[in-house]
Design an enzyme around this catalytic site. Structure first.
Site, short mmCIF file in Angstrom:
data_model
loop_
_atom_site.label_atom_id
_atom_site.label_comp_id
_atom_site.label_asym_id
_atom_site.label_seq_id
_atom_site.Cartn_x
_atom_site.Cartn_y
_atom_site.Cartn_z
N HIS A 1 -0.43 0.92 -13.63
CA HIS A 1 -0.89 2.15 -12.99
C HIS A 1 -1.68 2.98 -14.00
O HIS A 1 -1.61 2.74 -15.20
CB HIS A 1 0.29 2.96 -12.46
CG HIS A 1 1.24 3.36 -13.56
ND1 HIS A 1 2.29 2.57 -13.96
CD2 HIS A 1 1.27 4.45 -14.36
CE1 HIS A 1 2.91 3.16 -14.96
NE2 HIS A 1 2.32 4.31 -15.22
N HIS B 1 -6.05 4.82 -19.00
CA HIS B 1 -5.81 3.45 -19.45
C HIS B 1 -4.64 2.87 -18.67
O HIS B 1 -3.89 3.58 -18.01
CB HIS B 1 -5.47 3.43 -20.95
CG HIS B 1 -4.15 4.07 -21.25
ND1 HIS B 1 -3.98 5.44 -21.30
CD2 HIS B 1 -2.93 3.53 -21.47
CE1 HIS B 1 -2.72 5.71 -21.54
NE2 HIS B 1 -2.05 4.57 -21.66
#
EC number: 3.1.4.58
Length: 192
Positions: free
Chosen positions: A42, A122
């Site tokens: 995620h 990220h």
């Protein structure tokens, strides 16, 4: 409950990344890393920490409002890097400014702490283990440049397909034995 707010990439984007990461698992030092599970991949917008259950409805109401005020945006998983010798990550490109604005709005609305070095979108692929028992030359060891950096170099050319970030989710993190487990408690479409 330990909570965070995230954008979750769709399954096809995750599968492309699974395929790109697979050769990394054969590189020197890969066996000493704690690899994250693709199901839990995620993009964290805000980490909320421990939140009492009776405060969740107010969070959900605030997140629904924030989601409605921000448009969908196009992203792709792309490239790789490291946070020193602590973590290996896949990067994000595309309409990253819209993602940053969304993260800032979520944090501002919920009073979440800003990250020490600002928002860096990220997806964490692997983390170094503890320093105990680490061999020289391993991630974080004294053997030169570091194996995480070599893995990041091997992934630099990765560019996944574009996908629409159209939803934010309130996620619960459960830690304990084994890898963390993430459960979506609720989600809201962007721009509605």
């Amino acid at each position: 409950m330990r909570l965070f707010v995230a954008v979750n990439p769709p399954a096809p984007a995750k599968q492309e990344l699974v395929d790109a990461v697979e050769p990394l698992r054969e590189l020197p030092g890969a066996d000493r890393l704690r690899w994250t599970e693709p199901a839990g991949w995620h993009l964290t917008l805000a980490f909320l920490g421990e939140v009492p259950a009776d405060e969740v409805p107010a969070l959900e109401h605030a997140l629904a409002r924030v989601a409605g005020e921000h448009p969908e945006h196009v992203l792709r998983l792309s490239g790789s890097g490291t946070f020193g010798e602590r973590a290996l990550w896949a990067g994000v490109e595309g309409e990253v400014r819209a993602l940053r604005e969304l993260a800032a709005a979520v944090r501002r609305t919920l009073g979440a702490e800003d990250e020490e070095h600002g928002f860096h979108p990220h997806l964490t692929l692997a983390r170094s283990g503890t320093t105990r028992g680490r061999r020289p030359g391993g991630p974080g060891g004294p053997g030169g440049r570091g194996e995480l950096a070599a893995m990041a170099d091997a992934m630099r050319g990765f560019r996944g397909r574009e996908w629409r970030a159209g939803r934010i989710q309130l996620m619960r993190s459960e830690t304990g034995y084994g890898p963390a487990r993430y459960t979506a408690l609720e989600g809201w479409p962007l721009g509605t």
